[in-house]
Design a protein around this motif. Structure first.
Motif, mmCIF file in Angstrom:
data_model
loop_
_atom_site.group_PDB
_atom_site.id
_atom_site.type_symbol
_atom_site.label_atom_id
_atom_site.label_comp_id
_atom_site.label_asym_id
_atom_site.label_seq_id
_atom_site.Cartn_x
_atom_site.Cartn_y
_atom_site.Cartn_z
ATOM 1 N N SER A 139 30.620 26.676 33.773
ATOM 2 C CA SER A 139 30.880 28.061 34.152
ATOM 3 C C SER A 139 30.183 29.001 33.183
ATOM 4 O O SER A 139 29.767 28.608 32.091
ATOM 5 C CB SER A 139 32.386 28.358 34.184
ATOM 6 O OG SER A 139 32.934 28.281 32.879
ATOM 7 N N PHE A 140 30.073 30.253 33.606
ATOM 8 C CA PHE A 140 29.471 31.297 32.783
ATOM 9 C C PHE A 140 30.105 32.618 33.170
ATOM 10 O O PHE A 140 30.337 32.880 34.357
ATOM 11 C CB PHE A 140 27.956 31.371 33.020
ATOM 12 C CG PHE A 140 27.332 32.608 32.428
ATOM 13 C CD1 PHE A 140 27.041 32.674 31.085
ATOM 14 C CD2 PHE A 140 27.072 33.724 33.220
ATOM 15 C CE1 PHE A 140 26.485 33.822 30.525
ATOM 16 C CE2 PHE A 140 26.509 34.872 32.679
ATOM 17 C CZ PHE A 140 26.213 34.927 31.326
ATOM 18 N N GLY A 141 30.393 33.467 32.183
ATOM 19 C CA GLY A 141 31.003 34.746 32.508
ATOM 20 C C GLY A 141 30.637 35.843 31.533
ATOM 21 O O GLY A 141 30.304 35.580 30.374
ATOM 22 N N ILE A 142 30.696 37.059 32.033
ATOM 23 C CA ILE A 142 30.579 38.264 31.217
ATOM 24 C C ILE A 142 31.748 39.162 31.615
ATOM 25 O O ILE A 142 31.821 39.610 32.766
ATOM 26 C CB ILE A 142 29.249 39.004 31.466
ATOM 27 C CG1 ILE A 142 28.057 38.147 31.069
ATOM 28 C CG2 ILE A 142 29.233 40.329 30.697
ATOM 29 C CD1 ILE A 142 26.711 38.762 31.418
ATOM 30 N N GLY A 143 32.693 39.372 30.726
ATOM 31 C CA GLY A 143 33.879 40.155 31.067
ATOM 32 C C GLY A 143 34.612 39.593 32.265
ATOM 33 O O GLY A 143 35.195 40.343 33.055
ATOM 34 N N ALA A 144 34.620 38.280 32.386
ATOM 35 C CA ALA A 144 35.097 37.632 33.608
ATOM 36 C C ALA A 144 36.584 37.790 33.858
ATOM 37 O O ALA A 144 37.042 37.625 34.996
ATOM 38 C CB ALA A 144 34.736 36.146 33.587
ATOM 39 N N ASP A 145 37.359 38.100 32.822
ATOM 40 C CA ASP A 145 38.806 38.243 32.987
ATOM 41 C C ASP A 145 39.259 39.698 32.943
ATOM 42 O O ASP A 145 40.463 39.972 32.951
ATOM 43 C CB ASP A 145 39.532 37.448 31.898
ATOM 44 C CG ASP A 145 39.274 35.954 32.016
ATOM 45 O OD1 ASP A 145 39.337 35.436 33.143
ATOM 46 O OD2 ASP A 145 38.975 35.311 30.987
ATOM 47 N N GLU A 146 38.316 40.636 32.919
ATOM 48 C CA GLU A 146 38.669 42.050 32.937
ATOM 49 C C GLU A 146 38.979 42.502 34.356
ATOM 50 O O GLU A 146 38.295 42.105 35.304
ATOM 51 C CB GLU A 146 37.517 42.891 32.388
ATOM 52 C CG GLU A 146 37.200 42.657 30.926
ATOM 53 C CD GLU A 146 36.045 43.524 30.456
ATOM 54 O OE1 GLU A 146 35.785 44.565 31.103
ATOM 55 O OE2 GLU A 146 35.399 43.159 29.461
ATOM 56 N N PRO A 147 39.987 43.347 34.556
ATOM 57 C CA PRO A 147 40.276 43.871 35.896
ATOM 58 C C PRO A 147 39.090 44.670 36.439
ATOM 59 O O PRO A 147 38.468 45.446 35.706
ATOM 60 C CB PRO A 147 41.495 44.768 35.686
ATOM 61 C CG PRO A 147 42.103 44.301 34.405
ATOM 62 C CD PRO A 147 40.954 43.836 33.551
ATOM 63 N N VAL A 148 38.788 44.467 37.706
ATOM 64 C CA VAL A 148 37.686 45.180 38.354
ATOM 65 C C VAL A 148 38.154 45.734 39.693
ATOM 66 O O VAL A 148 39.079 45.211 40.322
ATOM 67 C CB VAL A 148 36.462 44.268 38.575
ATOM 68 C CG1 VAL A 148 35.812 43.901 37.259
ATOM 69 C CG2 VAL A 148 36.851 43.018 39.366
ATOM 70 N N VAL A 149 37.495 46.803 40.127
ATOM 71 C CA VAL A 149 37.725 47.360 41.462
ATOM 72 C C VAL A 149 37.081 46.419 42.475
ATOM 73 O O VAL A 149 35.875 46.162 42.411
ATOM 74 C CB VAL A 149 37.104 48.769 41.572
ATOM 75 C CG1 VAL A 149 37.203 49.292 42.993
ATOM 76 C CG2 VAL A 149 37.774 49.720 40.587
ATOM 77 N N THR A 150 37.860 45.914 43.409
ATOM 78 C CA THR A 150 37.294 44.960 44.372
ATOM 79 C C THR A 150 36.458 45.647 45.440
ATOM 80 O O THR A 150 35.492 45.076 45.934
ATOM 81 C CB THR A 150 38.398 44.173 45.095
ATOM 82 O OG1 THR A 150 39.250 45.082 45.798
ATOM 83 C CG2 THR A 150 39.201 43.337 44.132
ATOM 84 N N ALA A 151 36.824 46.903 45.826
ATOM 85 C CA ALA A 151 36.280 47.492 47.055
ATOM 86 C C ALA A 151 36.471 46.456 48.167
ATOM 87 O O ALA A 151 37.500 45.781 48.194
ATOM 88 C CB ALA A 151 34.838 47.919 46.857
ATOM 89 N N SER A 152 35.517 46.275 49.050
ATOM 90 C CA SER A 152 35.732 45.421 50.229
ATOM 91 C C SER A 152 35.764 43.932 49.932
ATOM 92 O O SER A 152 36.014 43.136 50.840
ATOM 93 C CB SER A 152 34.662 45.711 51.280
ATOM 94 O OG SER A 152 34.898 46.952 51.906
ATOM 95 N N VAL A 153 35.545 43.531 48.690
ATOM 96 C CA VAL A 153 35.734 42.128 48.341
ATOM 97 C C VAL A 153 37.172 41.691 48.619
ATOM 98 O O VAL A 153 37.445 40.510 48.842
ATOM 99 C CB VAL A 153 35.340 41.894 46.864
ATOM 100 C CG1 VAL A 153 35.824 40.548 46.355
ATOM 101 C CG2 VAL A 153 33.816 41.996 46.718
ATOM 102 N N PHE A 154 38.118 42.652 48.651
ATOM 103 C CA PHE A 154 39.515 42.295 48.920
ATOM 104 C C PHE A 154 39.701 41.683 50.301
ATOM 105 O O PHE A 154 40.748 41.085 50.604
ATOM 106 C CB PHE A 154 40.439 43.503 48.726
ATOM 107 C CG PHE A 154 40.614 44.411 49.917
ATOM 108 C CD1 PHE A 154 41.548 44.124 50.900
ATOM 109 C CD2 PHE A 154 39.858 45.572 50.047
ATOM 110 C CE1 PHE A 154 41.728 44.973 51.992
ATOM 111 C CE2 PHE A 154 40.026 46.420 51.126
ATOM 112 C CZ PHE A 154 40.962 46.122 52.111
ATOM 113 N N LYS A 155 38.693 41.791 51.159
ATOM 114 C CA LYS A 155 38.796 41.243 52.508
ATOM 115 C C LYS A 155 38.743 39.713 52.534
ATOM 116 O O LYS A 155 39.142 39.094 53.523
ATOM 117 C CB LYS A 155 37.704 41.849 53.390
ATOM 118 C CG LYS A 155 37.875 43.366 53.545
ATOM 119 C CD LYS A 155 36.685 44.072 54.165
ATOM 120 C CE LYS A 155 36.895 45.590 54.159
ATOM 121 N NZ LYS A 155 35.759 46.357 54.696
ATOM 122 N N VAL A 156 38.272 39.091 51.455
ATOM 123 C CA VAL A 156 38.228 37.627 51.415
ATOM 124 C C VAL A 156 39.637 37.028 51.413
ATOM 125 O O VAL A 156 39.937 36.144 52.230
ATOM 126 C CB VAL A 156 37.409 37.132 50.208
ATOM 127 C CG1 VAL A 156 37.427 35.596 50.140
ATOM 128 C CG2 VAL A 156 35.966 37.629 50.304
#
Length: 293
Positions: A28-45
């Motif tokens: 795996s690889f991440g940058i700020g991967a555990d910080e809360p983010v605004v999903t916008a339409s990603v919430f549709k998944v």
């Protein structure tokens, strides 16, 4: 690689939070991967997962016909919101529109059908504690109009003249006050969908099909310059926000989940370099994970 991605993000004027993981391994690889983010339409998944799960368990029928009346609907720049006459579609067709073209009207009909409590229970069951989806599209977009004092019609161009202070005042752009997740939780969800762990095998297959029908090629897809790669995904867009999460599958069988969330320094709506950055960051991260195999 992290420095390279962050430098490109700064160059195009965005802040990036992202995560990539092997679906069938531990890399795996991440940058700020555990910080809360605004999903916008990603919430549709997650909505798609819950709908498919309810259908597989017999709580609803994807063949059920839903009539969308004429007249005012949830704001959306395309899809059912633009229709001038009533139309009747199956739940399956609504889910296809919800994911394929990010149709807001279809999304809210699906959300109303499955119910907010069921979505909360799904996220709890899957261990996605940082993912909170308490607003449908009408409620989320409605906060923008309320905060600005005029009707907002889901058109980024209407907000390009807002000052940074005005943008920061919008609840829809604050992870603490809108639909939110983390990059790591979204790749975890995608991995569960692709391994048939998010729901039953039939339900996960339905969600994979819907994600595979997304039409937008300008973000995640833009980073992969070969037809040998299959990409399934879901975009998310709000003023200053450009996101995409998805799965990249190679012909030799390797599979990777990736989530890239960006927040821009301004509300400029025409910014192809920021869309392309998502493809660049995803491809760079997955290239690194493949090299570790």
């Amino acid at each position: 690689m992290e420095d390279e991605i962050i430098a490109r993000a700064e160059q195009v004027g965005v802040r990036v939070r992202m995560h990539a993981r092997a679906i069938d391994g531990t890399a795996s690889f991440g940058i700020g991967a555990d910080e809360p983010v605004v999903t916008a339409s990603v919430f549709k998944v997650p909505l798609a997962v819950e709908l498919a799960d309810q259908a597989e368990r017999g709580h609803c029928d994807l063949a059920e016909q839903i009539t969308v009346p004429a007249g005012p609907k949830v704001p959306s720049p395309y899809g059912l919101a633009t229709f001038r006459h009533p139309v009747t579609l199956s739940l399956d067709a609504l889910a296809t529109l919800m994911i394929g073209i990010s149709d807001n009207v279809a999304t809210d009909l699906v959300f109303a059908k499955i119910g907010k409590p069921a979505v909360r229970a799904l996220l709890d069951r899957l261990g996605l504690a940082g993912t909170v989806l308490e607003q449908d599209c009408a409620e989320l977009l409605g906060t923008i109009g309320e905060d600005l004092g005029y009707d907002y019609t889901d058109d980024e161009r209407a907000l390009t003249e807002l000052t940074p202070e005005q943008l920061r005042s919008l609840r829809a752009l604050d992870p603490a006050q809108t639909c939110r997740s983390t990059a790591a939780e979204m790749t975890a969800l995608l991995g569960m969908i692709w391994r048939d762990e998010a729901a039953g095998p039939g339900a996960c297959a339905d969600v994979r099909r819907w994600l595979g029908l997304q039409v937008w090629p300008h973000r995640l897809r833009s980073g992969f310059h070969t037809d040998e790669v299959r990409i399934s995904g879901k975009t998310g867009t709000l003023p200053t926000i450009r996101n995409e999460v998805g799965v990249v599958e190679y012909a030799e069988g390797s599979r990777f989940a990736v989530a890239v969330f960006t927040e821009a320094v301004d509300a400029r709506s025409q910014a192809p370099e920021r869309d392309a950055f998502i493809g660049f960051a995803a491809a760079r991260a997955i290239e690194e994970l493949r090299s570790r195999a």
